[in-house]
Design an enzyme around this catalytic site. Structure first.
Site, PDB file in Angstrom:
ATOM      1  N   GLU A 214     -18.518  47.375  74.843  1.00  0.00           N
ATOM      2  CA  GLU A 214     -17.583  48.540  75.094  1.00  0.00           C
ATOM      3  C   GLU A 214     -16.044  48.189  75.001  1.00  0.00           C
ATOM      4  OE1 GLU A 214     -16.805  51.461  74.941  1.00  0.00           O
ATOM      5  OE2 GLU A 214     -17.098  52.649  76.706  1.00  0.00           O
ATOM      6  N   ASP A 215     -15.004  49.112  74.562  1.00  0.00           N
ATOM      7  CA  ASP A 215     -13.626  48.635  74.385  1.00  0.00           C
ATOM      8  C   ASP A 215     -13.071  48.447  75.644  1.00  0.00           C
ATOM      9  OD1 ASP A 215     -13.904  51.337  74.877  1.00  0.00           O
ATOM     10  OD2 ASP A 215     -12.735  51.887  73.079  1.00  0.00           O
TER      11      ASP A 215
ATOM     12  N   ASP B 208     -13.195  52.102  82.416  1.00  0.00           N
ATOM     13  CA  ASP B 208     -11.968  52.940  83.016  1.00  0.00           C
ATOM     14  C   ASP B 208     -12.574  53.604  84.330  1.00  0.00           C
ATOM     15  OD1 ASP B 208      -9.348  54.495  83.143  1.00  0.00           O
ATOM     16  OD2 ASP B 208     -10.195  55.892  81.848  1.00  0.00           O
TER      17      ASP B 208
ATOM     18  N   PHE C 286      -1.823  53.816  79.617  1.00  0.00           N
ATOM     19  CA  PHE C 286      -2.761  54.085  78.495  1.00  0.00           C
ATOM     20  C   PHE C 286      -2.752  53.173  77.250  1.00  0.00           C
ATOM     21  CE2 PHE C 286      -4.215  56.435  74.547  1.00  0.00           C
ATOM     22  CZ  PHE C 286      -5.242  57.053  75.188  1.00  0.00           C
TER      23      PHE C 286
ATOM     24  N   ARG D 199      -5.878  52.971  66.067  1.00  0.00           N
ATOM     25  CA  ARG D 199      -6.704  51.775  66.028  1.00  0.00           C
ATOM     26  C   ARG D 199      -6.595  50.499  65.419  1.00  0.00           C
ATOM     27  NH1 ARG D 199     -11.255  54.347  68.164  1.00  0.00           N
ATOM     28  NH2 ARG D 199     -11.439  57.068  67.596  1.00  0.00           N
TER      29      ARG D 199
HETATM   30  P1  5GP Z   1     -14.867  55.685  81.312  1.00  0.00           P
HETATM   31  O1  5GP Z   1     -15.944  56.285  80.800  1.00  0.00           O
HETATM   32  O2  5GP Z   1     -14.786  54.356  81.902  1.00  0.00           O
HETATM   33  O3  5GP Z   1     -13.610  56.381  81.947  1.00  0.00           O
HETATM   34  O4  5GP Z   1     -13.928  55.424  79.816  1.00  0.00           O
HETATM   35  C1  5GP Z   1     -14.517  54.775  78.714  1.00  0.00           C
HETATM   36  C2  5GP Z   1     -13.848  55.453  77.478  1.00  0.00           C
HETATM   37  O5  5GP Z   1     -12.398  56.073  77.633  1.00  0.00           O
HETATM   38  C3  5GP Z   1     -13.544  54.284  76.594  1.00  0.00           C
HETATM   39  O6  5GP Z   1     -14.423  53.955  75.853  1.00  0.00           O
HETATM   40  C4  5GP Z   1     -12.251  54.811  75.876  1.00  0.00           C
HETATM   41  O7  5GP Z   1     -12.893  55.524  74.647  1.00  0.00           O
HETATM   42  C5  5GP Z   1     -11.612  55.753  76.787  1.00  0.00           C
HETATM   43  N1  5GP Z   1     -10.373  55.055  77.321  1.00  0.00           N
HETATM   44  C6  5GP Z   1     -10.160  54.874  78.708  1.00  0.00           C
HETATM   45  N2  5GP Z   1      -9.053  54.162  78.775  1.00  0.00           N
HETATM   46  C7  5GP Z   1      -8.346  54.291  77.620  1.00  0.00           C
HETATM   47  C8  5GP Z   1      -7.070  53.892  77.471  1.00  0.00           C
HETATM   48  O8  5GP Z   1      -6.271  53.192  77.990  1.00  0.00           O
HETATM   49  N3  5GP Z   1      -6.935  53.966  75.993  1.00  0.00           N
HETATM   50  C9  5GP Z   1      -7.596  54.642  74.982  1.00  0.00           C
HETATM   51  N4  5GP Z   1      -7.286  54.768  73.739  1.00  0.00           N
HETATM   52  N5  5GP Z   1      -8.917  55.021  75.400  1.00  0.00           N
HETATM   53  C10 5GP Z   1      -9.501  54.845  76.611  1.00  0.00           C
END
Ligand code: 5GP
Length: 181
Positions: free
Chosen positions: A102-103, A106, A155, A168
């Site tokens: 996963e990237d 969060d 962010f 990207r």
């Molecule tokens: P989670 O489900 O853990 O809240 O978020 C995971 C997804 O939220 C990541 O795969 C990504 O797509 C998006 N995301 C969370 N934080 C960021 C951020 O700082 N920048 C971007 N571009 N996407 C984020």
């Protein structure tokens, strides 16, 4: 790269640091896999660049890849809080050593959801790798096995991460600041 004049980018993690850390992560994965085959599952679209560098850092392990596509963010900076599966795996993962790639971790909602889905499919092992981690934002606990970098609650875009599908292609991970609404 088409940066809008009112959006501000500040480099947080340089490409060279990303590359070096990803090589270390692959080495750790190889040590722990002890020669067994591994199946990397990238979470589209954000993890595609991380996964492509990660897979090329494996030296002595058989590696296969697949992808899932989910969305939780829509077009802006705020998560919708709901995870939707847009693309499922092409092949079965039963009996495989799987690493979910996963990237960014969060709130934890996406990885929790995907782990639940994947565990039902009986992989031999299931590990989690996230390039970036924003621990301050966690709503659901996630035990990630491999974390590239812990970052502050900002962010970020670049290296696969987008804002409304832009940025990207940036080589570095950058903090994006938008003008006040
Ligand atoms: P989670 O489900 O853990 O809240 O978020 C995971 C997804 O939220 C990541 O795969 C990504 O797509 C998006 N995301 C969370 N934080 C960021 C951020 O700082 N920048 C971007 N571009 N996407 C984020």
């Amino acid at each position: 790269m088409a940066k809008r004049s009112d959006e501000h980018l500040k480099v947080l993690i340089r490409h060279s640091a990303l590359k070096g850390r990803i090589r270390e992560m692959a080495r750790q994965m190889e040590r722990e896999l002890k020669g067994e085959r591994v199946h990397l599952i990238g979470v589209l679209k954000g993890a595609c660049i991380f996964l492509s560098d990660l897979v090329r850092s494996f030296k002595s392990t058989d590696v296969s890849i697949d992808f899932m596509a989910v969305a939780s963010y829509g077009k802006g900076k705020e998560s919708s809080g709901q995870v939707r599966l847009y693309k499922d795996l092409d092949t079965s993962i039963e009996g495989l050593n799987v690493i979910l790639v996963e990237d960014i971790l969060d709130t934890g909602l996406t990885l929790n959801y995907l782990c639940r889905v994947l565990k039902q499919r009986k992989p031999k092992t299931l590990r989690i790798a996230a390039l970036l981690d924003k621990p301050e934002r966690r709503i659901q606990e996630v035990n990630a096995d491999y974390i590239g970098f812990k970052i502050p609650n900002e962010f970020v875009v670049g290296y696969g991460l987008d804002y409304a599908e832009r940025y990207r292609n940036l080589k570095d991970v950058c903090i994006l600041t938008l003008p006040p609404q």
